[in-house]
Scaffold this active site. Structure first.
Site, short mmCIF file in Angstrom:
data_model
loop_
_atom_site.label_atom_id
_atom_site.label_comp_id
_atom_site.label_asym_id
_atom_site.label_seq_id
_atom_site.Cartn_x
_atom_site.Cartn_y
_atom_site.Cartn_z
N CYS A 43 25.43 -38.92 15.14
CA CYS A 43 23.80 -39.31 15.12
C CYS A 43 22.81 -38.51 15.87
CB CYS A 43 23.64 -40.71 15.53
SG CYS A 43 23.80 -40.98 17.15
N CYS A 51 30.10 -38.54 20.73
CA CYS A 51 30.02 -37.35 21.42
C CYS A 51 30.21 -37.62 22.98
CB CYS A 51 28.56 -36.76 21.31
SG CYS A 51 27.32 -38.24 22.02
N CYS A 73 25.21 -35.77 23.17
CA CYS A 73 24.13 -35.23 22.18
C CYS A 73 22.80 -35.28 22.86
CB CYS A 73 24.21 -36.19 20.93
SG CYS A 73 23.89 -37.73 21.28
N GLU A 1204 41.47 -52.41 0.57
CA GLU A 1204 40.07 -52.89 0.33
C GLU A 1204 39.91 -54.20 0.50
OE1 GLU A 1204 37.93 -49.72 -2.65
OE2 GLU A 1204 39.71 -50.38 -3.46
S1 FES Z 1 26.29 -38.07 18.45
FE1 FES Z 1 25.96 -40.12 18.19
S2 FES Z 1 25.63 -40.77 20.24
FE2 FES Z 1 25.77 -38.85 20.21
#
Ligand code: FES
Ligand SMILES: Cc1cc2nc3c(=O)[nH]c(=O)nc-3n(C[C@H](O)[C@H](O)[C@H](O)COP(=O)(O)OP(=O)(O)OC[C@H]3O[C@@H](n4cnc5c(N)ncnc54)[C@H](O)[C@@H]3O)c2cc1C
Ligand code: FES
Length: 1261
Positions: A43, A51, A73, A1204
């Site tokens: 994200c 990350c 990140c 599933e």
């Molecule tokens: S890439 Fe999602 S928290 Fe860092």
């Protein structure tokens, strides 16, 4: 010029500003500069945890060493000065030996696709080190709000980590660790596998201002407050940013970078905590440090209240963000964005704190929180906050209501402080709310009105509520929950605060004054295993588990493709309907490093990623819109650049001119059904006529039901790399369907299929989202590779992925059902509609009918099913497509019938069962007995009578999940002559479901060799051409079947070699066969010619929930799930599939909301706004058992599929919640004779809307 020094995994790095770009994050540096791909990213905003890395550093003030998890990140690489960073590679690996955390996570089956795994490992690693190995299970359970896992359902991860706590029972799993280690760590270990590793410290703490020139500006690291103002004097204060933890960009992404950055994270003075007449906390204290200070100071009588604040801060963000995010940073965000529902601001304002602002002349002025909100922070520094002592006559309560248990901003947060005089009357009060409107802070009129009144009288309460109701006027803040939901919350929280503070209240109301408390979760997994079959039916960890836990496994974009690789980003349309008139890419091309810009005209072959040569694709969807725009977020062009970040930035600079259509976008099924062009939008897929009709209709039920859409939320977004080869292209795709990628790429490039090679190492979660849709990313990437003659890599940013790619189809049903007094259906007329988005591809509408008619006797049912076109991205399969909506409709109908007839809902289900499903009757009755259903119902009834504002319910759901075989799954098995080891490659895709492990078990069982002799390789279209999509839960079965067949072929070839040997070992047989020239490779493909027969998977699920009526929050107290797995090929893998599927279903029905605005733009396209369940949302007590003694006569090796089915059982949660809502409404005087309609998902918003609280019911006595 100065340099920044740090270590990563013990290696020293020294960077000048020129070595990196001003926006390079620690994650970029680790992944792209160092090519350490173990650390993942998804994200880039602190919301997913993929990350996380561990940092050890010297605390600027205490000078002590500290270890903390951070989101790489969010951290700027230039902020890492003097940090010792450990990535998952530095923790343990195959060569050096694995770490105990990695081993336990693997052994407890805490990995599936493995993409999230390094983040979990690093968070736990940091927690364990920082706690100095003194952890409780409660601490462990509370520390992972940062990490999302879409596959496992969290239970095994939490179990693995809780095994490190001091208050836990030793698990039998730990005894198996040694075996695991022996099996997987082939090399002799050079590294001690202990958890007390050596650290390499950076010595020489630097204490004077650092200055680095970065492209377009300068980066400073300040060590004193004076440094900051000296820099601002020198550089001017027009274009600078202070960098503390740098986490604010996770909330408000930074659109334009400043010229001057000033890192203020190591300024002693800003980390100070001392008391004079107040408690003064430096603005540079991180939220974790603040929590520690609160705990320490709470032992002082006048600061006792800090314990409450500490509890509240524990709900802010999550551990890695709190580890570096600061008080000052949080307040500055609130200052700039008044609408931000800052918990820190709320807490400080509630207790009457002030903010110390340091000006450029170094003078400090204290301002009230409200003054602070309005001030301009330019050239001003937040120095500290001052918390007043509060005597015992100050009564404090604060609350934060979130869409899920952790890592979510407040739907509404509230703080209440009542100061009572000696006569216990209100002397003053603070009533503060967040997320009401950007300008709303205090409920001033209510505060004033309370003065002089006795707080704990019903009269006072009702008067205050009356004023508050008028005073709170939430504004619409899409995609935030509705204004009326937020108003209900504001009023409910006020009442809750008074209830909790009042010395005596009516005992029925008392629990309304508390918040839901979740116990430490637990799980049980019960299954039989037949040792005589092992390794088949043996509970084993995943083959790849250890390498997933160490980050050694590679995903599509984890390979280095050379320095000339270009990164690709889509340009997406920002209109919903219209036509492209022109592009202006000049701004984008001006950026240094942008390599090219491509539109539909640059596609050498067909502009289609859904070729009609593969099944299910009726409509040719364009890779890049050539003219017509069909939805907001449609790809219209591509940018190629030298870095991923640059490509994404440049894509946003492309201006596209559209001829906008005047048509109003049709965004829902309801809108499509009344649209002027309805005829073109609705396609009938199914028309089933009843063959009989009952004659005993006593009750007629009419209504509607809607299943929401859902984002797949794969932790690895759509991604692909394409290399140009001498033959054509080599495509490394994150797809669950190699064949569509193969065909589509060949046709896009206009080259022969035999010039394209597709390989899929593994996929970081798919859930249906990477079947047909992965071809879009692959084709786009191939276009750029072919145009630039360079390797190309495309990783879709989360926002692009969510905007451009379709999701689970929403499904609306309308029905009329006639039943007799026993609840047996006499006739049913059901119409359902499936929202396909703008193209019919991948519609689940035909499947819905086949499941609707499977479980119950439906000869009296008329069913009409339709696919509906809306102006949105083309929706696609999502785990259990068709079955989820059909089972939900059926279960809804059964609940309605039970309500109207007053019959027991289980009995209603049993009375309507189709004859062929008699087996499920015993499952229902036996399971209810086992879980003490009836006794618990009695206790729940009593609880509900005794508690007005807490309600519990216990409900049951059942399923018969039809599994049909799908075909074209090749398997190739090679045996190596020197040691008899075996390698398999197959046409299925390992995406977390454990197909490789199951196939290896089947192979080892069939060849009668140890499992350790078998490895499974990634999939590849040369070895396994023409493979079908891995979906429908059936791929593992199909590949297992082909494996058995290929093994049989090999065994028959070996007979000849064995002839002259006396009881040879496997290795001897293989050697002999090799000498005789036997072909030791065999292939088989499961095809329609195998005449495999489908079967049903039965399941029963019983769920208990507890609802906090005043807040709409709930806890899933206990879930018991019984699933019919046949003779499971791999029981631990199947448990993982069941738990993971159930939790994904839980998200569908409770926390996940997709909100579009009128233009068709998706508003919930970030981790900030879209909330799948987290680790503390799962059942507190989760018990999974396999049906005993039920081998599957139709399945492969008597097993059944598990990928599933359990998802569909999760619908039970909304039935339990429905019951709690109905019970809650009784407290407000509603008497629901008719079925109460509740919108799905059962989010806080929809629950509160359904309860429709009346403040008149809020009483103390
Ligand atoms: S890439 Fe999602 S928290 Fe860092
Ligand atoms: C995933 C996630 C979830 C979150 N959830 C919540 C939540 O539930 N509730 C909540 O309240 N917050 C939440 N936050 C916000 C979080 O608390 C802030 O991001 C954090 O406190 C900011 O601190 P920082 O040191 O990282 O600031 P930075 O990102 O470094 O700075 C942010 C801004 O503040 C300015 N600044 C920093 N320090 C000072 C100073 N001393 N004086 C003047 N200006 C300064 C900077 O110039 C910058 O403009 C969340 C954040 C993330 C990423
Ligand atoms: S294993 Fe956690 S996201 Fe796949």
């Amino acid at each position: 010029m100065d340099k920044i020094n740090f270590t990563i995994n013990g290696e020293q790095y020294s960077l000048s500003g020129a070595d990196v770009s001003p926006v390079t994050s620690l994650n970029d540096y680790i992944r792209h500069h160092l090519q350490l791909h173990g650390t993942k990213a998804m994200c880039h905003e602190g919301g997913c945890g993929a990350c996380v890395v561990s940092v050890q550093r010297t605390h600027p003030t205490t000078k002590k060493e500290e270890t903390l998890a951070v989101n790489s990140c969010l951290v700027h690489i230039l902020s890492c000065h003097e940090w010792n960073i450990t990535t998952v590679e530095g923790v343990g690996n195959r060569g050096d030996g694995y770490h105990a955390i990695q081993e336990r996570l693997a052994m407890f089956n805490g990995t599936q696709c493995g993409y999230c795994t390094p983040g979990w490992v690093m968070n736990m690693y940091s927690l364990y080190k920082s706690s100095q190995k003194s952890l409780t299970t409660q601490q462990v359970e509370n520390s992972f709000g940062s990490n999302i896992c879409r596959c496992t359902g969290y239970r095994p991860i939490l179990d693995a980590f809780k095994s490190f706590a001091n208050d836990t029972e030793p698990s039998s799993k730990l005894q198996d660790l040694e075996d695991l280690h022996k099996t997987k760590c082939m090399n002799s270990c050079k590294r001690k596998c202990s958890i007390s590793d050596e650290w390499c410290f950076i010595e020489k703490p630097f204490q004077s201002l650092l200055e680095l020139s970065v492209a377009g500006g300068r980066w400073y690291k300040a060590f004193t407050v004076e440094d900051i103002f000296n820099i601002l004097r020198r550089e001017g204060s027009n274009n600078y940013r202070l960098v503390a933890g740098n986490t604010g960009q996770g909330v408000y992404p930074i659109k334009t970078e400043p010229k001057i950055y000033i890192d203020i994270s190591s300024i002693d003075r800003l980390k100070d905590a001392h008391s004079d007449e107040n408690l003064n906390l430096g603005a540079g204290l991180t939220l974790t440090e603040t929590m520690d200070v609160f705990e320490r100071w709470s032992t002082n009588e006048e600061y006792k209240y800090l314990l409450q604040l500490r509890e509240h801060v524990d709900l802010v963000a999550h551990v890695p963000v709190r580890n570096i995010g600061t008080l000052g940073g949080n307040l500055a965000l609130k200052n700039k964005h008044n609408e931000f529902p800052s918990d820190i601001f709320l807490l400080l304002e509630t207790i009457g704190a002030t903010v110390g602002i340091i000006k450029s002349d170094m003078k400090i002025s204290d301002v009230s929180m409200s003054q602070f909100l309005k001030m301009d922070l330019k050239n001003n520094l937040i120095g500290d906050v001052k918390l007043p002592p509060l005597s015992a006559n100050n009564l404090l309560r604060t609350y934060k209501i979130m869409p899920r248990a952790q890592n979510a901003h407040a739907i509404v947060n509230a703080g209440f402080l009542f100061k009572l005089d000696q006569e216990k009357k209100v002397a003053s009060s603070n009533i503060i709310y967040g997320n009401i409107s950007p300008s709303f802070v205090h409920a001033t009129r209510t505060e004033n009105n309370l003065i002089g009144l006795e707080l704990f009288k019903d009269e006072t309460l009702s008067k205050a509520l009356e004023i508050l109701e008028k005073e709170i006027i939430p504004v619409d803040l899409p995609p935030e929950p509705s204004s009326s939901c937020r108003k209900h919350l504001a009023l409910g929280l006020f009442y809750k605060a008074i209830l909790s503070l009042a010395p005596a209240v009516n005992p029925r109301y008392a629990s309304g004054g508390t918040t839901l408390k979740r116990l430490v979760s637990r799980g049980e997994q019960t299954f039989e295993t037949d040792k005589s079959l092992w390794p088949l039916n043996e509970p084993v960890p995943k083959l790849e588990a250890l390498t997933q836990c160490s980050g050694e496994v590679k995903y599509a974009c984890d390979v280095y493709t050379g320095p000339r690789t270009v990164h690709v980003a889509f340009v997406l349309s920002d209109v919903c309907l219209g036509e492209i008139e022109s592009f202006d890419e000049s701004e984008a091309l001006k950026l240094q490093g942008v390599v090219g810009f491509y539109t539909a005209k640059d596609i050498p072959g067909k502009n289609v990623f859904t070729p009609s040569d593969v099944p299910w694709q009726d409509f040719a969807e364009e890779i890049l819109a050539s003219k017509k725009i069909s939805y907001y977020g449609q790809p219209v062009a591509l940018i190629a650049a030298t870095t991923h970040r640059l490509a994404v930035t440049a894509a946003n600079l492309v201006h596209v001119k559209y001829k906008k259509s005047n048509a109003v976008p049709v965004l829902s099924i309801q809108e499509a059904l009344v649209a002027a062009d309805k005829e073109q939008r609705v396609r009938q897929e199914v028309a089933i006529k009843a063959t009989s009709k009952g004659s005993d209709t006593r009750h007629v039920i009419k209504g509607s039901f809607s299943m929401p859409s859902q984002y797949h939320y794969t932790m690895e977004t759509q991604s692909c790399t394409v290399a140009v080869t001498s033959r054509g292209v080599a495509v490394r795709s994150a797809t669950q369907w190699m064949d569509i990628v193969h065909v589509a790429v060949a046709q896009t490039l206009g080259i022969d299929e035999n010039r394209v090679e597709v390989s899929v190492p593994r996929v970081g979660g798919a859930f249906g989202g990477k079947a047909s849709r992965a071809a879009l990313a692959a084709c786009a990437c191939a276009v750029v590779a072919s145009r630039t003659h360079r390797a190309a890599s495309l990783v879709m940013p989360l926002g692009d992925n969510m905007a451009a790619i379709g999701k689970r189809s929403q499904c609306d049903a309308r029905y009329e059902v006639g039943v007799n007094d026993e609840g047996v259906v006499q006739y049913a007329n059901i119409e359902y509609y499936v929202d396909c988005g703008y193209a019919y591809n991948d519609t689940s509408a035909p499947d819905v009918a086949s499941i609707l008619t499977n479980l119950y006797a439906t000869d009296t049912w008329n069913i009409n099913g339709y696919s509906v076109l809306t102006d949105k991205h083309s929706n696609t399969w999502c785990r259990a497509p068709g079955t989820t909506e059909a089972t939900a409709i059926l279960e809804h109908l059964m609940e309605r019938i039970a309500q109207v007839t007053g019959k027991d809902p289980s009995e209603v289900r049993i009375s309507n069962l189709a004859q062929k499903h008699e087996a499920i009757k015993d499952m229902i009755t036996g399971f209810k007995r086992e879980v003490e259903f009836d006794d618990r119902m009695v206790q729940i009834k009593k609880f509900n009578e005794e508690n007005a504002w807490r309600k519990k319910a216990l409900k049951l759901s059942i399923m018969s999940y039809p599994i049909g075989y799908s075909y074209n799954f090749p398997v190739t098995i090679s045996i190596y002559h020197a040691d008899g080891t075996v390698a398999i490659s197959h046409g299925g895709i390992e995406m977390g479901q454990g197909i490789n492990t199951k196939v290896a078990q089947v192979c080892a069982y069939s060849l009668k060799i140890p499992l350790a002799k078998v490895t499974v390789r990634g999939s590849n279209s040369f070895i396994s051409p023409n493979s079908m999509a891995s979906n429908g839960s059936i791929t593992s079965d199909c590949v297992a079947y082909a494996t058995v067949k290929a093994c049989q072929e090999l065994l028959s070839r070996l007979q000849d070699a064995k002839k002259d040997l006396n009881e040879p070992t496997w290795e001897e047989t293989i050697k002999a066969a090799y000498d005789k020239g036997v072909n030791l490779q065999a292939s088989y493909m499961t095809s329609p010619n195998d005449n495999l027969v489908g079967y049903d998977v039965y399941g029963v699920c019983i769920a208990e929930v507890e609802l906090d009526v005043l807040t709409g929050n709930h806890i899933l107290t206990r879930v018991d799930l019984l699933e019919d797995t046949g003779v499971s090929i791999s029981p631990d893998i199947d448990v993982g599939q069941i738990e993971g599927a159930f939790v994904m279903g839980l998200g569908l029905w409770t926390t996940e909301r997709l909100v579009y605005d009128k233009t068709g733009r998706l508003l919930t396209d970030r981790t900030w706004t879209y909330k799948p369940p987290g680790a503390k949302d799962i059942p507190v007590d989760f018990r999974v058992s396999f049906r005993r003694n039920a081998p599957n006569p139709a399945g492969v090796l008597r097993s059944k599929a598990t990928g599933e089915p359990a998802l569909v059982l999760a619908v039970v949660v909304i039935h339990a919640l429905h019951e709690t809502i109905v019970e809650a409404r009784k407290e407000h005087g509603y008497r629901d004779a008719e079925w109460l309609h509740v919108d799905t998902p059962y989010s806080v918003e929809n629950i509160l809307e359904a309860i429709s609280p009346k403040i008149g019911s809020f009483k103390l006595n």
